[in-house]
Design an enzyme around this catalytic site. Structure first.
Site, PDB file in Angstrom:
ATOM      1  N   LEU A 125       0.712  -1.246   0.094  1.00  0.00           N
ATOM      2  CA  LEU A 125       0.023  -0.097  -0.128  1.00  0.00           C
ATOM      3  C   LEU A 125       0.826   1.254   0.025  1.00  0.00           C
ATOM      4  O   LEU A 125       0.639   2.350  -0.620  1.00  0.00           O
ATOM      5  CB  LEU A 125      -0.800   0.046   1.339  1.00  0.00           C
ATOM      6  CG  LEU A 125      -2.262  -0.881   1.258  1.00  0.00           C
ATOM      7  CD1 LEU A 125      -2.797  -0.664   2.572  1.00  0.00           C
ATOM      8  CD2 LEU A 125      -3.139  -0.405  -0.040  1.00  0.00           C
ATOM      9  N   ALA A 126       2.004   1.118   0.573  1.00  0.00           N
ATOM     10  CA  ALA A 126       2.950   2.309   0.757  1.00  0.00           C
ATOM     11  C   ALA A 126       4.354   1.802   1.014  1.00  0.00           C
ATOM     12  O   ALA A 126       4.456   0.886   1.865  1.00  0.00           O
ATOM     13  CB  ALA A 126       2.119   3.253   1.806  1.00  0.00           C
ATOM     14  N   SER A 129      11.032   5.139   4.373  1.00  0.00           N
ATOM     15  CA  SER A 129      12.479   4.892   4.421  1.00  0.00           C
ATOM     16  C   SER A 129      12.745   3.756   5.467  1.00  0.00           C
ATOM     17  O   SER A 129      13.633   2.950   5.206  1.00  0.00           O
ATOM     18  CB  SER A 129      13.363   5.930   4.620  1.00  0.00           C
ATOM     19  OG  SER A 129      12.439   6.631   5.875  1.00  0.00           O
ATOM     20  N   VAL A 130      11.805   3.555   6.338  1.00  0.00           N
ATOM     21  CA  VAL A 130      12.143   2.632   7.288  1.00  0.00           C
ATOM     22  C   VAL A 130      11.031   1.473   7.206  1.00  0.00           C
ATOM     23  O   VAL A 130      11.688   0.365   7.624  1.00  0.00           O
ATOM     24  CB  VAL A 130      11.697   3.464   8.856  1.00  0.00           C
ATOM     25  CG1 VAL A 130      11.760   2.335   9.882  1.00  0.00           C
ATOM     26  CG2 VAL A 130      12.864   4.285   9.138  1.00  0.00           C
ATOM     27  N   VAL A 133       4.096  -1.193   4.088  1.00  0.00           N
ATOM     28  CA  VAL A 133       2.888  -1.639   4.535  1.00  0.00           C
ATOM     29  C   VAL A 133       2.094  -2.346   3.251  1.00  0.00           C
ATOM     30  O   VAL A 133       2.024  -2.040   2.175  1.00  0.00           O
ATOM     31  CB  VAL A 133       2.095  -0.167   4.875  1.00  0.00           C
ATOM     32  CG1 VAL A 133       0.597  -0.721   5.378  1.00  0.00           C
ATOM     33  CG2 VAL A 133       2.645   0.370   5.900  1.00  0.00           C
ATOM     34  N   LYS A 147       2.547  -3.850   8.588  1.00  0.00           N
ATOM     35  CA  LYS A 147       3.773  -2.724   8.583  1.00  0.00           C
ATOM     36  C   LYS A 147       4.903  -3.699   8.887  1.00  0.00           C
ATOM     37  O   LYS A 147       5.090  -4.252   9.975  1.00  0.00           O
ATOM     38  CB  LYS A 147       3.554  -1.713   9.568  1.00  0.00           C
ATOM     39  CG  LYS A 147       4.628  -0.740   9.402  1.00  0.00           C
ATOM     40  CD  LYS A 147       4.594   0.740  10.299  1.00  0.00           C
ATOM     41  CE  LYS A 147       5.301   1.827   9.974  1.00  0.00           C
ATOM     42  NZ  LYS A 147       5.271   3.013  10.731  1.00  0.00           N
ATOM     43  N   ASP A 282       3.979  13.293  15.278  1.00  0.00           N
ATOM     44  CA  ASP A 282       4.592  13.279  13.945  1.00  0.00           C
ATOM     45  C   ASP A 282       3.221  13.295  13.143  1.00  0.00           C
ATOM     46  O   ASP A 282       2.899  12.499  12.011  1.00  0.00           O
ATOM     47  CB  ASP A 282       5.101  11.801  13.594  1.00  0.00           C
ATOM     48  CG  ASP A 282       5.837  11.932  12.207  1.00  0.00           C
ATOM     49  OD1 ASP A 282       6.276  12.790  11.995  1.00  0.00           O
ATOM     50  OD2 ASP A 282       6.402  10.739  11.838  1.00  0.00           O
TER      51      ASP A 282
END
Length: 531
Positions: A125-126, A129-130, A133, A147, A282
């Site tokens: 889905l996405a 950098s870390v 998903v 995730k 965040d």
């Protein structure tokens, strides 16, 4: 070594040497920089320095991009042009192969993907950098997202952080502004943040706490965490469906009350800070969605809780008092609060700090309230306090960053948003509640059980302390009596010796064999009587 050469090439091509003061550089280093610029710079780079810095960071990859994003929040350290340009950094990272994601999931959860999930979508889905998903469905029918930490990312991060420390130390030696910028502390701050994000159990716990705080709230929805499927490298949570908060066109098309949505964002921020002392730190547009099932009562949906902020009770109270003092332009109160809270050294002159704060704030307050940036005012305050040796307060830096995000987002949603009108009644109500009889009674009730639990231990400590004090007093009395006895004996002896001396003067033949004995005895006797 290859990585170092790449960094040097990027620095040279983008002429980042312009951030350094040539006069402070050793001659040899100036020559090296000129040679490097000559080797790597194909043409003169006349773009603004902030743009050159952003381009350089983007070309160094996702870890440096994330560092630049974090750096953009340190507006108390950076010039405005640099921090604003770095805020434009985009963390667009290519996804890693789904087979690697499946391998990490299976090794973390100890079973095959088909056994763990009824459905698993290989297409992500996405991707960031870390982590990456994927969507999936549990055997119970719940739709979830998984995730997964990017493979090998910790090794890459630690390697790049070592390089950042190297360049930070180099900057400390060659730049006159380095001490003010505190590059070593900035890198250390980034190291803590990025390494925390690698532990998805920490993020799961943060999300679970936020969800509990807003479980029956109209302000915020946090997806459910499925703890049976959570590990340090894997996290499974409820899949949400909402409109990205940055998609203003869709929000308006759905009939969303944009004014209410913007004001609720401000209310959400202050509720987290002053009710819970625990806030999502965040809150950029990529992590915020909007539930528009009831467009007249829009609700925020928050994801990615890897970074949260917490406040101590003392910081919370001083922050509220500071903000209210700002609303009332009571600059002396602001200065005194900074000293009382320990944010600046205790020997700071209140009048000098007050004058500096007034100089910063008065031009800002001349604008209409709706045009004043609350976040920017906080930034200016921290910059001013830094000149008075204000120590870095990590919780306040996160708070400042979050407030800037919330305010920017709110004004994007509803340009006429007056954050001051929304915030002031909230703060005043909160302050009144803190001193209300019901709150005092509740605080007493909350702490009374702890007092009762600790009462036996406290009583024992009091009795032991009194016993020790009594023993010490008794010992002191004995010592004083001994000293007194010795003093009496010394004085009696002195009287006898003086008497002998007087007798030697009255009866010259009394001490014939020692002619000066009378004088010596008189002196010795006088000394003993004096002591």
């Amino acid at each position: 070594m290859t990585r170092i050469f790449k960094i040097i090439g990027v620095v040279a091509r983008n002429r980042l040497d312009s951030f350094l003061d040539p006069e402070r550089l050793p001659f040899s280093l100036r020559v090296i920089i000129r040679l490097l610029v000559g080797c790597f710079a194909v043409a003169p780079n006349r773009a603004p320095r902030s743009v050159r810095l952003r381009i350089a960071i983007e070309s160094l990859g996702p870890i440096f991009i994330k560092f630049g994003q974090m750096l953009s929040t340190r507006r108390d350290l950076l010039p405005d042009d640099v921090s604003e340009e770095l805020a434009n950094l985009q963390d667009n990272v290519s996804p890693f192969p789904p087979d690697q994601a499946i391998e990490i999931i299976e090794s973390s959860l100890g079973n095959k993907i088909d056994v763990l999930f009824d459905r698993f979508d290989r297409e992500p889905l996405a991707s960031a950098s870390v982590a990456q998903v994927h969507s999936a469905r549990l055997h119970c029918g719940d739709n979830v997202v998984i995730k997964v930490i990017r493979p090998g990312i910790e090794k890459v991060i630690r390697k790049d952080i070592r390089l950042m420390y190297f360049f930070a130390r180099l900057l400390m030696r060659v730049s006159k502004d380095a001490r003010r910028l505190r590059p070593l502390e900035v890198v250390a701050d980034y190291e803590r943040t990025i390494l925390d994000e690698l532990d998805l159990l920490r993020e799961s716990a943060n999300a679970s706490q936020l969800r509990r705080n807003f479980l029956v709230s109209h302000l915020l929805f946090i997806p459910q965490i499925y703890w049976d499927y959570c590990r340090p490298k894997v996290m499974v949570m409820e899949r949400i469906h909402g409109v990205p908060v940055s998609d203003i066109q869709t929000l308006k098309a759905c009939g969303t009350d944009m004014k209410k949505l913007a004001e609720r964002g401000v209310e959400l921020f202050f509720t987290q800070v002053f009710r819970d002392r625990f806030f999502h730190a965040d809150m950029h547009p990529g992590n915020i969605f909007v539930d528009v099932d009831n467009p007249a009562e829009p609700r925020y949906i928050g994801i990615d809780c890897g970074i949260v902020g917490t406040l101590e009770t003392e910081d919370q109270r001083y922050l509220a008092c500071n903000l209210l003092a700002f609303f009332r332009r009571d600059y002396r109160k602001v200065a005194q609060l900074h000293i009382d809270s320990g944010w600046v050294p205790s020997d700071t002159k209140v009048g000098q700090l007050e004058s500096a704060i007034r100089t910063v704030c008065e031009p800002i307050f001349e604008k209409p309230l709706k045009d004043i940036s609350f976040g920017q005012l906080l930034v200016r305050l921290f910059q001013t306090a830094r000149r008075f040796n204000m120590e870095i307060q990590p919780q306040l830096v996160l708070l400042e960053k979050t407030l800037l995000n919330v305010e920017g987002l709110g004004r994007e949603l509803y340009p006429e948003l007056n954050l001051w009108n929304t915030a002031q009644p909230f703060l005043e109500g909160w302050m009144k509640e803190q001193v209300s009889p019901s709150n005092v009674a509740r605080s007493f009730k909350e702490t009374s059980s702890e007092w009762l639990f600790n009462a036996p231990v406290l009583a024992h400590q009091i009795v032991s302390g009194l016993r020790l004090l009594t023993e010490q007093q008794s010992q002191l009395v004995k010592e004083q009596k001994n000293i007194h006895k010795k003093s009496i004996r010394t004085r009696i002896t002195g009287i006898v010796i003086v008497t002998l001396a007087v007798a030697s003067f009255i009866f010259p033949g009394f001490l014939n064999h020692i002619p000066e004995a009378g004088v010596l005895l008189a002196g010795l006797g006088a000394w003993m009587l004096a002591h």
